[in-house]
Design an enzyme around this catalytic site. Structure first.
Site, PDB file in Angstrom:
ATOM      1  N   ARG A  43      -9.637   5.504   2.416  1.00  0.00           N
ATOM      2  CA  ARG A  43      -9.685   4.080   2.090  1.00  0.00           C
ATOM      3  C   ARG A  43     -10.466   3.838   0.793  1.00  0.00           C
ATOM      4  O   ARG A  43     -10.107   2.971  -0.009  1.00  0.00           O
ATOM      5  CB  ARG A  43     -10.298   3.292   3.252  1.00  0.00           C
ATOM      6  CG  ARG A  43     -10.301   1.800   3.041  1.00  0.00           C
ATOM      7  CD  ARG A  43     -10.576   1.019   4.333  1.00  0.00           C
ATOM      8  NE  ARG A  43     -10.792  -0.386   4.032  1.00  0.00           N
ATOM      9  CZ  ARG A  43     -11.976  -1.003   4.131  1.00  0.00           C
ATOM     10  NH1 ARG A  43     -13.044  -0.354   4.548  1.00  0.00           N
ATOM     11  NH2 ARG A  43     -12.093  -2.268   3.812  1.00  0.00           N
ATOM     12  N   HIS A  47      -8.906   1.906  -2.330  1.00  0.00           N
ATOM     13  CA  HIS A  47      -9.463   0.650  -2.856  1.00  0.00           C
ATOM     14  C   HIS A  47     -10.014   0.798  -4.271  1.00  0.00           C
ATOM     15  O   HIS A  47     -10.009  -0.163  -5.046  1.00  0.00           O
ATOM     16  CB  HIS A  47     -10.530   0.099  -1.913  1.00  0.00           C
ATOM     17  CG  HIS A  47      -9.962  -0.671  -0.762  1.00  0.00           C
ATOM     18  ND1 HIS A  47     -10.631  -1.680  -0.120  1.00  0.00           N
ATOM     19  CD2 HIS A  47      -8.760  -0.573  -0.151  1.00  0.00           C
ATOM     20  CE1 HIS A  47      -9.863  -2.180   0.856  1.00  0.00           C
ATOM     21  NE2 HIS A  47      -8.732  -1.509   0.857  1.00  0.00           N
ATOM     22  N   HIS A 171      -2.167   4.306   7.439  1.00  0.00           N
ATOM     23  CA  HIS A 171      -2.804   3.650   8.586  1.00  0.00           C
ATOM     24  C   HIS A 171      -2.662   4.451   9.873  1.00  0.00           C
ATOM     25  O   HIS A 171      -3.147   4.015  10.912  1.00  0.00           O
ATOM     26  CB  HIS A 171      -2.281   2.211   8.748  1.00  0.00           C
ATOM     27  CG  HIS A 171      -2.921   1.250   7.797  1.00  0.00           C
ATOM     28  ND1 HIS A 171      -2.438  -0.015   7.567  1.00  0.00           N
ATOM     29  CD2 HIS A 171      -4.025   1.374   7.010  1.00  0.00           C
ATOM     30  CE1 HIS A 171      -3.213  -0.631   6.688  1.00  0.00           C
ATOM     31  NE2 HIS A 171      -4.171   0.199   6.320  1.00  0.00           N
ATOM     32  N   TRP A 187      -4.781   2.204  14.631  1.00  0.00           N
ATOM     33  CA  TRP A 187      -3.333   2.010  14.640  1.00  0.00           C
ATOM     34  C   TRP A 187      -2.627   3.027  15.543  1.00  0.00           C
ATOM     35  O   TRP A 187      -1.522   2.787  15.997  1.00  0.00           O
ATOM     36  CB  TRP A 187      -2.763   2.161  13.233  1.00  0.00           C
ATOM     37  CG  TRP A 187      -3.091   1.061  12.272  1.00  0.00           C
ATOM     38  CD1 TRP A 187      -2.276  -0.001  11.965  1.00  0.00           C
ATOM     39  CD2 TRP A 187      -4.262   0.882  11.471  1.00  0.00           C
ATOM     40  NE1 TRP A 187      -2.892  -0.804  11.032  1.00  0.00           N
ATOM     41  CE2 TRP A 187      -4.094  -0.290  10.715  1.00  0.00           C
ATOM     42  CE3 TRP A 187      -5.465   1.612  11.323  1.00  0.00           C
ATOM     43  CZ2 TRP A 187      -5.065  -0.758   9.820  1.00  0.00           C
ATOM     44  CZ3 TRP A 187      -6.427   1.148  10.433  1.00  0.00           C
ATOM     45  CH2 TRP A 187      -6.222  -0.011   9.699  1.00  0.00           C
TER      46      TRP A 187
HETATM   47  C1  HEM Z   1      -8.216   0.353   6.960  1.00  0.00           C
HETATM   48  C2  HEM Z   1      -5.754  -3.492   5.342  1.00  0.00           C
HETATM   49  C3  HEM Z   1      -2.906  -0.577   2.737  1.00  0.00           C
HETATM   50  C4  HEM Z   1      -5.618   3.202   4.029  1.00  0.00           C
HETATM   51  C5  HEM Z   1      -7.805  -0.925   6.720  1.00  0.00           C
HETATM   52  C6  HEM Z   1      -8.397  -2.096   7.313  1.00  0.00           C
HETATM   53  C7  HEM Z   1      -7.709  -3.170   6.871  1.00  0.00           C
HETATM   54  C8  HEM Z   1      -6.679  -2.694   5.994  1.00  0.00           C
HETATM   55  C9  HEM Z   1      -7.950  -4.627   7.233  1.00  0.00           C
HETATM   56  C10 HEM Z   1      -9.585  -2.072   8.256  1.00  0.00           C
HETATM   57  C11 HEM Z   1     -10.889  -1.895   7.483  1.00  0.00           C
HETATM   58  C12 HEM Z   1     -12.080  -1.822   8.404  1.00  0.00           C
HETATM   59  O1  HEM Z   1     -12.285  -2.760   9.175  1.00  0.00           O
HETATM   60  O2  HEM Z   1     -12.811  -0.814   8.339  1.00  0.00           O
HETATM   61  C13 HEM Z   1      -4.743  -3.023   4.528  1.00  0.00           C
HETATM   62  C14 HEM Z   1      -3.726  -3.859   3.932  1.00  0.00           C
HETATM   63  C15 HEM Z   1      -2.904  -3.044   3.218  1.00  0.00           C
HETATM   64  C16 HEM Z   1      -3.433  -1.689   3.362  1.00  0.00           C
HETATM   65  C17 HEM Z   1      -3.637  -5.370   4.103  1.00  0.00           C
HETATM   66  C18 HEM Z   1      -1.675  -3.365   2.441  1.00  0.00           C
HETATM   67  C19 HEM Z   1      -0.908  -4.404   2.674  1.00  0.00           C
HETATM   68  C20 HEM Z   1      -3.455   0.685   2.790  1.00  0.00           C
HETATM   69  C21 HEM Z   1      -3.051   1.789   1.956  1.00  0.00           C
HETATM   70  C22 HEM Z   1      -3.841   2.861   2.317  1.00  0.00           C
HETATM   71  C23 HEM Z   1      -4.712   2.416   3.374  1.00  0.00           C
HETATM   72  C24 HEM Z   1      -1.981   1.726   0.877  1.00  0.00           C
HETATM   73  C25 HEM Z   1      -3.853   4.264   1.765  1.00  0.00           C
HETATM   74  C26 HEM Z   1      -2.842   4.837   1.148  1.00  0.00           C
HETATM   75  C27 HEM Z   1      -6.480   2.770   5.022  1.00  0.00           C
HETATM   76  C28 HEM Z   1      -7.307   3.661   5.837  1.00  0.00           C
HETATM   77  C29 HEM Z   1      -8.057   2.832   6.693  1.00  0.00           C
HETATM   78  C30 HEM Z   1      -7.663   1.473   6.371  1.00  0.00           C
HETATM   79  C31 HEM Z   1      -7.310   5.185   5.805  1.00  0.00           C
HETATM   80  C32 HEM Z   1      -9.044   3.267   7.769  1.00  0.00           C
HETATM   81  C33 HEM Z   1     -10.467   3.204   7.246  1.00  0.00           C
HETATM   82  C34 HEM Z   1     -11.507   3.603   8.269  1.00  0.00           C
HETATM   83  O3  HEM Z   1     -11.171   4.093   9.351  1.00  0.00           O
HETATM   84  O4  HEM Z   1     -12.679   3.410   7.967  1.00  0.00           O
HETATM   85  N1  HEM Z   1      -6.760  -1.317   5.925  1.00  0.00           N
HETATM   86  N2  HEM Z   1      -4.533  -1.727   4.168  1.00  0.00           N
HETATM   87  N3  HEM Z   1      -4.475   1.088   3.611  1.00  0.00           N
HETATM   88  N4  HEM Z   1      -6.711   1.477   5.380  1.00  0.00           N
HETATM   89 FE1  HEM Z   1      -5.573  -0.112   4.822  1.00  0.00          FE
END
Ligand code: HEM
Length: 285
Positions: A43, A47, A171, A187
């Site tokens: 993430r 970001h 995700h 997820w």
């Molecule tokens: C986690 C939104 C696209 C990788 C999250 C979280 C949100 C989110 C709300 C939870 C954060 C938290 O509470 O810790 C989105 C939205 C996206 C998007 C709205 C696009 C429409 C992506 C993309 C990637 C990604 C493109 C990587 C290629 C991750 C990962 C986590 C995460 C690995 C888990 C982080 C953790 O476990 O600490 N995302 N995301 N996301 N996202 Fe996304």
């Protein structure tokens, strides 16, 4: 001869494979989340890169501008200090590496270590010196929005529909944290293993708005145990006809997804970066 001895020494080129091996050692921790920092490293890499605007070349992983207040304090980046802090000992051990290279490499290492594809990575990003280089807030996607917003954000970076869906499969990893994004739950059932389960679950489970939850609106699975989730933006992958085609494609063939993900993630972490001409791609085994 004397002049030769006094000539300033070129710094030893960094052995990025050694750096990668040391990052891999930092992933596991039974006391953190699901036992791995891998998801939050991915993430962070995303970001750091996902602020890119192809129209003017601003944003992107180059600069590592998330070290500065305006970007670190963007609500979308809540919790990423955990990943940045975890990587500090690597920066201390290899001061030569830029934060921008370190954060993107950490994402690539994490994906590989969790069972994903070997994404070719190269060095050459530099760190900005002040907050003036920060992109404006609000460039990262908002999970409560619809397909129009998703396309706007990813098209701004230069991604097409298939790349959007391919990237979203990340995700499979990690979870939402109420104290970071406001959402909760993972997820998938194996959130530290890189598989195409995001697509198979998205396509096969019965998703409905989660009840008895006072956080932001999200979806949970009904057929299952109700302990996995989808964000509104994830549901758009199913509801948009074009996105859904790719969900099916990636659900049906994990290797096809690995290839699509690998190219799209490499593109993501290289957006806006001017690499030195001789920078070789490094492929981790
Ligand atoms: C986690 C939104 C696209 C990788 C999250 C979280 C949100 C989110 C709300 C939870 C954060 C938290 O509470 O810790 C989105 C939205 C996206 C998007 C709205 C696009 C429409 C992506 C993309 C990637 C990604 C493109 C990587 C290629 C991750 C990962 C986590 C995460 C690995 C888990 C982080 C953790 O476990 O600490 N995302 N995301 N996301 N996202 Fe996304």
């Amino acid at each position: 001869a004397a002049a030769e001895e006094e000539a300033p020494k070129e710094p030893e080129p960094l052995d990025y494979r050694k750096v990668a091996a040391d990052i891999a050692e930092l992933l596991d921790d039974v006391d953190y989340d699901d036992g791995s920092y891998g998801p939050v490293f991915v993430r962070l890499a995303w970001h750091a890169s996902g602020t890119y605007n192809k129209a003017d070349g601003t944003g992107g992983s180059n600069g590592a501008t998330m070290r500065f207040g305006p970007e670190a304090g963007d609500g979308a980046n809540a919790g990423l200090d955990v990943a940045r802090n975890r990587l500090e000992p690597i920066k201390a051990k290899y001061p030569q590496i830029s934060y921008a290279d370190l954060w993107t490499l950490a994402g690539v290492v994490a994906i590989k270590e969790m069972g994903g594809p070997s994404i070719p990575w190269k060095a050459g990003r530099t760190d900005a010196v002040s907050a003036e280089s920060c992109p404006p807030q609000g460039r990262l996607p908002d999970a409560s929005k619809d397909r129009k917003h998703v396309r706007e954000v990813f098209n701004r970076m230069g991604f097409d529909d298939r790349e959007i869906v391919a990237l979203m499969g990340a995700h499979v990893l990690g979870r939402c944290h109420p104290d970071r994004s406001g959402y909760h739950l993972p997820w998938t059932y194996n959130p530290t293993t890189f598989t195409n389960a995001y697509y198979t679950l998205l396509a096969s489970e019965y998703w409905k708005k989660e009840k008895n939850w006072d956080g932001p609106m999200q979806y949970s699975n009904r057929k299952g145990t109700g302990d996995i989730m989808m964000l509104p933006t994830d549901m758009e992958m199913l509801w948009d006809r074009t996105f859904k085609q790719y969900v099916k494609e990636f659900a049906n063939d994990e290797q096809v997804w690995f290839d699509a993900f690998s190219s799209a993630f490499k593109k993501l972490i290289e957006l806006g970066v001017q690499f030195p001409a001789e920078a070789p791609d490094i492929v981790l085994e």
